[in-house]
Design a protein around this motif. Structure first.
Motif, PDB file in Angstrom:
ATOM      1  N   ILE A   4      -6.974   2.576  -2.038  1.00 59.32           N
ATOM      2  CA  ILE A   4      -5.651   3.493  -1.465  1.00 59.32           C
ATOM      3  C   ILE A   4      -5.270   2.729  -0.475  1.00 59.32           C
ATOM      4  O   ILE A   4      -4.660   1.873  -0.210  1.00 59.32           O
ATOM      5  CB  ILE A   4      -5.159   4.545  -1.903  1.00 59.32           C
ATOM      6  CG1 ILE A   4      -3.794   4.681  -1.366  1.00 59.32           C
ATOM      7  CG2 ILE A   4      -5.812   5.300  -0.204  1.00 59.32           C
ATOM      8  CD1 ILE A   4      -3.431   4.589  -2.838  1.00 59.32           C
ATOM      9  N   GLY A   5      -6.201   2.334   0.370  1.00 56.91           N
ATOM     10  CA  GLY A   5      -5.963   1.416   1.608  1.00 56.91           C
ATOM     11  C   GLY A   5      -5.377  -0.078   1.522  1.00 56.91           C
ATOM     12  O   GLY A   5      -4.546   0.103   2.058  1.00 56.91           O
ATOM     13  N   PHE A   6      -6.367  -0.217   0.488  1.00 57.43           N
ATOM     14  CA  PHE A   6      -6.054  -1.948   0.163  1.00 57.43           C
ATOM     15  C   PHE A   6      -4.701  -2.000  -0.608  1.00 57.43           C
ATOM     16  O   PHE A   6      -3.573  -2.748   0.224  1.00 57.43           O
ATOM     17  CB  PHE A   6      -7.536  -2.317  -0.243  1.00 57.43           C
ATOM     18  CG  PHE A   6      -6.887  -3.943  -1.046  1.00 57.43           C
ATOM     19  CD1 PHE A   6      -6.610  -4.608  -0.107  1.00 57.43           C
ATOM     20  CD2 PHE A   6      -6.587  -4.072  -2.452  1.00 57.43           C
ATOM     21  CE1 PHE A   6      -7.161  -6.163  -0.660  1.00 57.43           C
ATOM     22  CE2 PHE A   6      -6.636  -5.554  -3.092  1.00 57.43           C
ATOM     23  CZ  PHE A   6      -6.511  -6.369  -2.086  1.00 57.43           C
ATOM     24  N   LEU A   7      -4.295  -1.140  -1.098  1.00 57.19           N
ATOM     25  CA  LEU A   7      -3.362  -1.524  -2.142  1.00 57.19           C
ATOM     26  C   LEU A   7      -1.720  -0.930  -0.750  1.00 57.19           C
ATOM     27  O   LEU A   7      -0.548  -1.031  -1.317  1.00 57.19           O
ATOM     28  CB  LEU A   7      -3.119  -0.517  -3.038  1.00 57.19           C
ATOM     29  CG  LEU A   7      -2.115   0.091  -4.117  1.00 57.19           C
ATOM     30  CD1 LEU A   7      -1.733  -1.093  -4.723  1.00 57.19           C
ATOM     31  CD2 LEU A   7      -1.688   1.258  -4.762  1.00 57.19           C
ATOM     32  N   VAL A  11       1.000  -4.223   0.185  1.00 57.40           N
ATOM     33  CA  VAL A  11       2.021  -3.266  -0.590  1.00 57.40           C
ATOM     34  C   VAL A  11       2.928  -3.404   1.132  1.00 57.40           C
ATOM     35  O   VAL A  11       4.422  -4.002   1.000  1.00 57.40           O
ATOM     36  CB  VAL A  11       2.849  -1.814  -0.847  1.00 57.40           C
ATOM     37  CG1 VAL A  11       4.091  -1.119  -0.234  1.00 57.40           C
ATOM     38  CG2 VAL A  11       1.789  -1.833  -1.938  1.00 57.40           C
ATOM     39  N   ILE A  12       2.556  -4.016   2.058  1.00 57.04           N
ATOM     40  CA  ILE A  12       3.730  -3.324   3.098  1.00 57.04           C
ATOM     41  C   ILE A  12       3.863  -5.131   3.248  1.00 57.04           C
ATOM     42  O   ILE A  12       4.610  -5.635   4.290  1.00 57.04           O
ATOM     43  CB  ILE A  12       2.275  -2.928   4.224  1.00 57.04           C
ATOM     44  CG1 ILE A  12       2.999  -1.311   4.149  1.00 57.04           C
ATOM     45  CG2 ILE A  12       3.255  -3.500   5.700  1.00 57.04           C
ATOM     46  CD1 ILE A  12       2.331  -0.325   5.446  1.00 57.04           C
ATOM     47  N   THR A  13       2.568  -5.823   2.939  1.00 54.60           N
ATOM     48  CA  THR A  13       2.215  -6.474   3.256  1.00 54.60           C
ATOM     49  C   THR A  13       3.417  -8.176   2.860  1.00 54.60           C
ATOM     50  O   THR A  13       3.963  -8.135   3.221  1.00 54.60           O
ATOM     51  CB  THR A  13       1.137  -7.872   3.285  1.00 54.60           C
ATOM     52  OG1 THR A  13       0.176  -6.898   3.592  1.00 54.60           O
ATOM     53  CG2 THR A  13       0.998  -9.420   3.741  1.00 54.60           C
ATOM     54  N   LEU A  14       3.952  -7.569   1.147  1.00 47.82           N
ATOM     55  CA  LEU A  14       4.002  -7.505  -0.079  1.00 47.82           C
ATOM     56  C   LEU A  14       5.502  -7.462   0.581  1.00 47.82           C
ATOM     57  O   LEU A  14       6.736  -8.198   0.840  1.00 47.82           O
ATOM     58  CB  LEU A  14       4.153  -7.216  -0.922  1.00 47.82           C
ATOM     59  CG  LEU A  14       5.291  -8.305  -2.260  1.00 47.82           C
ATOM     60  CD1 LEU A  14       5.072  -9.737  -2.143  1.00 47.82           C
ATOM     61  CD2 LEU A  14       4.636  -7.505  -3.420  1.00 47.82           C
TER      62      LEU A  14
END
Length: 123
Positions: A4-7, A11-14
């Motif tokens: 979930i942290g990676f996801l 999402v924030i980076t995108l």
């Protein structure tokens, strides 16, 4: 649940990337620039439209030297962190590594790879 942290990071980076691209499209210049698609290599602009121009080998040698000493820095920083645990053996290994790189630098210097007093060859 582990990812979930990676996801969330993805999402924030995108989202940030899409916002930056949108802002560039919204506020950026709309007219094409004269030299927008102009090839540019190593600080020397091309003087003709041909792709068959040559560059002095000093540019490539300098690029290889920069890569060589970037690799040296990549090895030296971790070595300094674990120097205390490596002891004399680690010191001798790093001394030999730096000695080889110094020899490479002196060789390049003797061959003129660091000399920027050359002239462009005409094609």
């Amino acid at each position: 649940m582990e990812y979930i942290g990676f996801l969330l990071f993805f999402v924030i980076t995108l989202g940030i990337a899409l916002v930056m691209i949108s802002l560039n499209w919204l506020f950026g210049p709309k007219t094409p620039q004269e030299y927008e698609d102009y090839p540019y290599e190593c600080g020397v602009p091309l003087y003709d439209e041909s792709a068959q121009t040559t560059f002095h080998q000093g540019y490539y040698l300098l690029g290889l030297l920069l890569l060589l000493f970037d690799i040296e820095a990549a090895f030296l920083f971790p070595w300094t962190v674990v120097y205390r645990w490596l002891g004399v053996f680690g010191f001798i290994e790093m001394f030999l590594f730096i000695l080889i790189l110094t020899y490479g630098l002196l060789y390049a210097w003797k061959k003129g790879a660091l000399n920027w007093q050359f002239e462009m060859e005409e094609v």
